[in-house]
Design a protein around this motif. Structure first.
Motif, PDB file in Angstrom:
ATOM      1  N   ILE A 186       0.846  -1.208   0.000  1.00 24.02           N
ATOM      2  CA  ILE A 186       0.000   0.000   0.000  1.00 24.02           C
ATOM      3  C   ILE A 186       0.874   1.247   0.000  1.00 24.02           C
ATOM      4  O   ILE A 186       0.645   2.192  -0.757  1.00 24.02           O
ATOM      5  CB  ILE A 186      -0.956   0.001   1.222  1.00 24.02           C
ATOM      6  N   LEU A 187       1.889   1.251   0.851  1.00 18.64           N
ATOM      7  CA  LEU A 187       2.769   2.419   0.936  1.00 18.64           C
ATOM      8  C   LEU A 187       3.511   2.670  -0.374  1.00 18.64           C
ATOM      9  O   LEU A 187       3.677   3.825  -0.779  1.00 18.64           O
ATOM     10  CB  LEU A 187       3.757   2.264   2.088  1.00 18.64           C
TER      11      LEU A 187
ATOM     12  N   ASN B 263       3.376   9.365   0.304  1.00 24.62           N
ATOM     13  CA  ASN B 263       3.637  10.773   0.032  1.00 24.62           C
ATOM     14  C   ASN B 263       5.140  11.040  -0.011  1.00 24.62           C
ATOM     15  O   ASN B 263       5.562  12.182  -0.148  1.00 24.62           O
ATOM     16  CB  ASN B 263       2.994  11.649   1.114  1.00 24.62           C
ATOM     17  N   LYS B 264       5.913   9.981   0.142  1.00 23.82           N
ATOM     18  CA  LYS B 264       7.375  10.095   0.173  1.00 23.82           C
ATOM     19  C   LYS B 264       7.978   9.169  -0.885  1.00 23.82           C
ATOM     20  O   LYS B 264       8.396   8.048  -0.583  1.00 23.82           O
ATOM     21  CB  LYS B 264       7.898   9.720   1.558  1.00 23.82           C
TER      22      LYS B 264
ATOM     23  N   ASP C 270      -4.369  -3.693  10.010  1.00 22.31           N
ATOM     24  CA  ASP C 270      -5.117  -2.609  10.661  1.00 22.31           C
ATOM     25  C   ASP C 270      -4.285  -1.916  11.731  1.00 22.31           C
ATOM     26  O   ASP C 270      -4.326  -0.687  11.857  1.00 22.31           O
ATOM     27  CB  ASP C 270      -6.415  -3.137  11.273  1.00 22.31           C
ATOM     28  N   ASN C 271      -3.527  -2.682  12.500  1.00 28.01           N
ATOM     29  CA  ASN C 271      -2.683  -2.086  13.549  1.00 28.01           C
ATOM     30  C   ASN C 271      -1.519  -1.295  12.972  1.00 28.01           C
ATOM     31  O   ASN C 271      -1.195  -0.216  13.455  1.00 28.01           O
ATOM     32  CB  ASN C 271      -2.141  -3.174  14.488  1.00 28.01           C
ATOM     33  N   ARG C 272      -0.886  -1.822  11.953  1.00 23.24           N
ATOM     34  CA  ARG C 272       0.324  -1.188  11.407  1.00 23.24           C
ATOM     35  C   ARG C 272       0.035   0.024  10.526  1.00 23.24           C
ATOM     36  O   ARG C 272       0.824   0.958  10.492  1.00 23.24           O
ATOM     37  CB  ARG C 272       1.158  -2.200  10.657  1.00 23.24           C
ATOM     38  N   ILE C 273      -1.072   0.012   9.821  1.00 24.59           N
ATOM     39  CA  ILE C 273      -1.365   1.122   8.899  1.00 24.59           C
ATOM     40  C   ILE C 273      -1.690   2.399   9.680  1.00 24.59           C
ATOM     41  O   ILE C 273      -1.580   3.503   9.136  1.00 24.59           O
ATOM     42  CB  ILE C 273      -2.481   0.747   7.886  1.00 24.59           C
TER      43      ILE C 273
ATOM     44  N   ASP D 174      -1.477   9.788   7.102  1.00 22.22           N
ATOM     45  CA  ASP D 174      -1.479  10.689   5.950  1.00 22.22           C
ATOM     46  C   ASP D 174      -1.588   9.953   4.612  1.00 22.22           C
ATOM     47  O   ASP D 174      -1.760  10.582   3.575  1.00 22.22           O
ATOM     48  CB  ASP D 174      -0.220  11.551   5.955  1.00 22.22           C
ATOM     49  N   VAL D 175      -1.506   8.626   4.628  1.00 20.57           N
ATOM     50  CA  VAL D 175      -1.560   7.844   3.392  1.00 20.57           C
ATOM     51  C   VAL D 175      -3.013   7.448   3.129  1.00 20.57           C
ATOM     52  O   VAL D 175      -3.637   6.752   3.918  1.00 20.57           O
ATOM     53  CB  VAL D 175      -0.662   6.590   3.479  1.00 20.57           C
TER      54      VAL D 175
END
Length: 102
Positions: free
Chosen positions: A22-23, A28-29, A73-76, A81-82
């Motif tokens: 997903i990232l 945004n980076k 769910d925990n890590r996101i 901001d994503v």
């Protein structure tokens, strides 16, 4: 190790892979994309190695996907901001689980 413990470990790893996927798409980076892509490969390789220890029933695969979803769910939450389509998460969990445990 017992199978239930391995299910949790695989769920954590697969959840991490999906967060990274997903990232890579929605970060945004853009300078982070290369590093994230490398981590996806590393996590996936670890999951493949661990998954080979057992034969996985459909019930096991469902548990792994549930653990993956919880972990995701925990890590996101660390990346408020994503923005990404929520529908993509279950598709990526299914896809990644199939890659790792069949």
């Amino acid at each position: 190790m017992e199978k239930n413990r391995i299910i949790k470990i695989l769920g954590n790893i697969i959840g991490n892979v999906v967060v990274h996927k997903i990232l890579v798409r929605y970060t945004n980076k853009p300078e982070s994309v290369s590093h994230l892509t490398e981590e996806i490969g590393t996590y996936r390789d670890n999951a493949l190695e661990i998954a080979q220890e057992f034969n996985w029933s459909e019930k096991d695969k469902i548990k792994i996907k549930q653990e993956s979803s919880k972990n995701f769910d925990n890590r996101i939450k660390k990346y408020p901001d994503v923005e990404f389509p929520k529908s993509e998460v279950s598709r990526l969990i299914d896809e990644t689980s199939k890659e790792c445990v069949g």
